[in-house]
Scaffold this motif. Structure first.
Motif, mmCIF file in Angstrom:
data_model
loop_
_atom_site.group_PDB
_atom_site.id
_atom_site.type_symbol
_atom_site.label_atom_id
_atom_site.label_comp_id
_atom_site.label_asym_id
_atom_site.label_seq_id
_atom_site.Cartn_x
_atom_site.Cartn_y
_atom_site.Cartn_z
ATOM 1 N N ILE A 153 34.559 51.769 36.776
ATOM 2 C CA ILE A 153 34.507 50.593 36.838
ATOM 3 C C ILE A 153 34.679 48.819 35.787
ATOM 4 C CG2 ILE A 153 32.940 49.015 38.088
ATOM 5 C CD1 ILE A 153 33.589 51.283 39.351
ATOM 6 N N THR A 210 41.401 44.911 37.626
ATOM 7 C CA THR A 210 39.498 44.781 36.807
ATOM 8 C C THR A 210 39.490 44.909 38.482
ATOM 9 O OG1 THR A 210 38.339 44.201 36.223
ATOM 10 C CG2 THR A 210 39.408 41.950 37.270
ATOM 11 N N HIS A 211 38.222 45.345 38.811
ATOM 12 C CA HIS A 211 37.193 45.856 39.896
ATOM 13 C C HIS A 211 36.367 44.366 40.086
ATOM 14 C CE1 HIS A 211 38.392 50.082 39.025
ATOM 15 N NE2 HIS A 211 38.060 49.992 40.696
ATOM 16 N N PRO A 228 40.957 42.058 41.810
ATOM 17 C CA PRO A 228 39.926 42.407 41.791
ATOM 18 C C PRO A 228 39.606 42.451 43.752
ATOM 19 C CG PRO A 228 39.993 40.281 41.368
ATOM 20 C CD PRO A 228 41.073 40.738 41.825
ATOM 21 N N GLN A 229 38.162 43.318 43.470
ATOM 22 C CA GLN A 229 37.775 44.013 45.011
ATOM 23 C C GLN A 229 36.352 42.486 44.936
ATOM 24 O OE1 GLN A 229 36.834 47.942 45.081
ATOM 25 N NE2 GLN A 229 38.871 48.705 44.585
#
Length: 759
Positions: free
Chosen positions: A654, A677-678, A701-702
């Protein structure tokens, strides 16, 4: 029962706690009615109903609290609107450059006005104020200050900021008693200020009248040496005044009339000081005691104390969360239980010394968890300082009471009394300054967990109970075993990585706790909506949060750049907490904020490490990869923002990307880096000058987090918000409060603080 109101008030308070978190009025009303019916039938059968009385009072507490907290707020429909409000001024507090006062309109609840400059109204004035209505925010960070609850318990439902042209004093409306009361307050204050040095007069206005006008530096000194309670009008002042009046009555042989003379004096003093809960508690107890002594009735002090608490909570259940209320009642209860046992064990000391030590020690036994929880410190010189200072305070309060009385009948004599008082107050300041210089006079501590506080009071309850000694020892040992297990669990058992994007208003601050309990900050600045000129992000948000999380040392502080909304609170943290290292990017421009930070870091011997592209930092398995700035390619345009420290933080699989306030020029440079990235901390509070589609697509990103507060810059940009919502899950600290991310390195869970739900 020896003290029935102790049990009634205890369960009434438990009901109040239940009512804050569970609003089921009809269910509680039904249960309350059923319990009363059962109580009636049990009583008719001639059985003891003492314990059955407890349930209806607990349910009553829950019902009253639920309605107090969930009552409709008529200002909700006016939030953010410019309106004019006409009403009566209830309370005024002037500060340097501004004043705060409460206005009670005819058809609306109270509203708190902050006026900057101009002519300030007085209590009883009818004013028309014009400005934008705002609703106070609840606590938006774990362990944070609940401004909404703070105002709600005073009956205030909204706030408004205005400038001089936004207010008009159009008249005055006050009844006879109010006029007498307010004129008395003004005359006493003017009397002190006219015949004493300003600092001495401010001490008496604070400690005798209850108006917080004393200089912050002196208040800090009092806190350091453990005597800050002398500035809060409470039981001590009531006890001193009562003792003095009774002594005078005994000299003139009027003790038979003591109830008829003392009670009006105490009641008027309670109104004079604003009917603060600690004063009400002390006046109720003193009244019961003097009436009992006059008419030969035995009194139960614990029952009297509990009755006073019950009365206050019955009229305003939200006072249970008032710090003054809590400290006053807990300290008094501890004195009632522990004073005599401690005094008896000090038999070799002089009686005066025994009394001071026993009083101070018993009060500290009762209040130390509250002091740690709310003020985050322990004073190691308080025993010595109290022995020296309490007699001076007693004299100062007696002389101020005498001066206030004489000021109405013989003003010249009042001035003479003030002159006599000056040396005692000055000596009090000098003694305080002497004790403040002791090494480790006061030590900052972390906030104990609530379960530890509960266990502490369970242990105290066991110690004062009547159960046999062997069972006491077993129960106390079990409690300490639980505390030891909790300590072991918190500090030695690995947990998830926790990243908390704090709500600091318009600014950035992020807290990171590693699986083994090491901690660091990423930025620390901002400006909350409810702030005033004396508000400090470090003192009022960052340090309380860190103490709440049990942090007394930071392994690192990462500073993206030196704008005040990113570094403002960091300087305070450096001054007040042990910090191992400060990481900051290579600087293109060294502004005043940077120089101040370097000065404080040098004074505190904190290493400052300058990072550049390609550097790597690791803290307890959490890896930080620096992506920007590049010393060979520093950006000229808006250099402080665009050369901000940008890094990716990774734990397991992560990752988090922190971007400071970079704008399009820096994002162009970073497109060639590994941005994937997350979780993305959105650059520049969601500004339209940042978050270009190319940059966002590369980072992919999420989860997006925008750290932003109410501002006049149009942040965050509507276009940016719409675009980010299309790309992933968006959180905003101005709407969600703190955004907490917990991860085991494989999966991440998001907890928006204000919603209280996992997403």
């Amino acid at each position: 029962m020896e003290a029935p109101f102790l049990y009634i008030t205890t369960f009434f308070s438990l009901g109040i706690l239940l009512g804050r978190f569970l609003f089921l009025p009809y269910v509680f009303l039904t249960l309350m009615a059923a319990s009363v019916v059962v109580l009636f039938f049990v009583y008719k059968k001639g059985k003891n109903v003492s314990l059955l009385l407890i349930l209806p009072f607990a349910l009553l507490g829950a019902i009253l609290t639920g309605f107090a907290l969930n009552a409709p707020n008529p200002y909700e429909r006016l939030d953010g609107k410019f309106i004019a409000i006409k009403g009566k001024v209830c309370d005024v507090k002037e500060e340097e450059g501004y004043a705060k006062y409460v206005v009670k309109p005819e058809n609306l609840p109270k509203i708190l006005i902050t006026q900057y400059g101009g002519e300030y109204p007085k209590k009883g004035d009818i004013v028309e104020v014009r400005g934008i209505v705002s609703l106070p925010k609840p606590s938006s960070n774990p362990g944070g200050f609940d401004y909404q609850l703070f105002l709600r318990k005073k009956g205030i439902y909204a706030v408004m900021r205005i400038h001089p042209y936004g207010t008009s004093i159009i008249g005055r409306r006050a009844n006879l008693f109010e006029e007498i009361l307010w004129r008395a307050q003004e005359r006493i204050k003017e009397n002190f200020l006219a015949s004493m040095p300003k600092k001495d007069a401010q001490f008496l206005i604070t400690s005798f009248l209850g108006e917080k006008v004393l200089d912050d530096q002196i208040l800090t000194q009092f806190r350091t040496v453990g005597i800050s309670y002398i500035t809060a009008v409470a039981g001590m002042q009531v006890a001193i005044i009562s003792g003095f009046v009774l002594y005078i009555l005994s000299l003139v042989h009027l003790t038979r009339y003591r109830a008829f003379i003392l009670l009006p004096v105490l009641i008027f003093y309670a109104f004079l000081t604003g009917l603060n809960p600690p004063v009400i508690r002390a006046v109720v107890m003193a009244s019961i005691a003097v009436i009992g002594a006059t008419y030969g009735k035995n009194k139960n002090s614990i029952n009297s104390l509990s009755f006073a608490a019950f009365l206050i909570l019955l009229f305003n259940p939200l006072m249970l969360w008032d710090v003054g209320f809590q400290l006053s009642f807990v300290a008094t209860l501890a004195i009632l239980y522990f004073y005599r046992p401690i005094d008896e064990r000090l038999f070799k000391l002089p009686s005066y010394l025994k009394g001071i030590i026993a009083l101070n020690l018993s009060a500290q036994i009762g209040t130390i968890p509250f002091v740690m929880y709310y003020f985050h410190y322990i004073s190691f010189v308080s025993f010595l300082s109290n022995i020296a200072i309490v007699p001076l305070v007693n004299i100062a309060i007696i002389l101020s009471f005498l001066s206030a009385f004489l000021g109405f009948v013989f003003p010249t004599a009042s001035v003479f009394v003030n002159y006599i008082n000056i040396p005692f107050i000055e000596l009090l300041f000098k003694v305080t300054s002497f004790f403040e210089k002791f090494p480790y006079a006061s030590v900052n501590v972390f906030i104990p967990p609530v379960i530890v506080i509960v266990l502490y009071y369970i242990v105290l309850g066991i110690l004062i109970s009547r159960i046999e000694l062997r069972k006491k020892k077993l129960a106390v040992a079990a409690s300490f075993m639980v505390i030891a297990l909790l300590f072991f669990w918190n500090y030695f058992v690995p947990k998830d990585l926790e990243v908390t994007f704090l709500d600091v208003g318009q600014g950035d601050a992020t807290f990171v706790r590693t699986p083994h309990g090491r901690a660091f900050l990423i930025d620390g600045g901002g400006n909350p909506v409810f702030s005033n000129s004396s508000f400090d992000i470090g003192e009022d948000i960052l340090l309380p949060f860190l103490y709440y999380k049990g942090v007394i040392k930071l392994d690192a502080v990462f500073i993206s750049h030196t704008d005040i909304d990113h570094i403002g609170g960091i300087i305070t943290v450096l001054e007040n907490m042990k910090v191992d290292r400060v990481f900051i990017g290579v600087q293109k421009v060294e502004d005043q904020n940077f120089k101040k930070m370097m000065e404080v870091a040098g004074k505190k011997r904190v290493s400052v490490i300058f990072l550049k592209k390609g550097d790597k930092v690791e803290v307890d398995g959490v890896k930080v990869y620096v992506l920007h700035p590049d010393p060979g390619n520093l950006i000229e345009e808006n250099p402080i923002n665009n050369n901000a420290l940008v890094f990716k933080m990774r734990y397991g699989n992560i990752s988090f990307l922190f971007t400071g306030d970079i704008e399009k020029p820096a994002e162009e440079v970073l497109k060639e880096s590994d941005l994937k990235t997350h979780v993305l901390k959105v650059a520049h509070h969601g500004s339209s000058t940042s978050s270009t589609p190319e940059f966002i697509e590369k980072a992919d990103p999420q989860v997006f987090v925008i750290q932003v507060g109410k501002n006049s810059y149009g942040l965050p940009s509507e276009r940016v918000v719409k675009y980010l919502k299309e790309r992933g899950k968006l959180y905003r600290t101005d709407e969600n409060g703190a955004v907490i991310v917990r991860t085991d390195g494989v999966k991440a869970r998001i907890y928006p603080f204000l919603k209280g739900v996992k997403e």
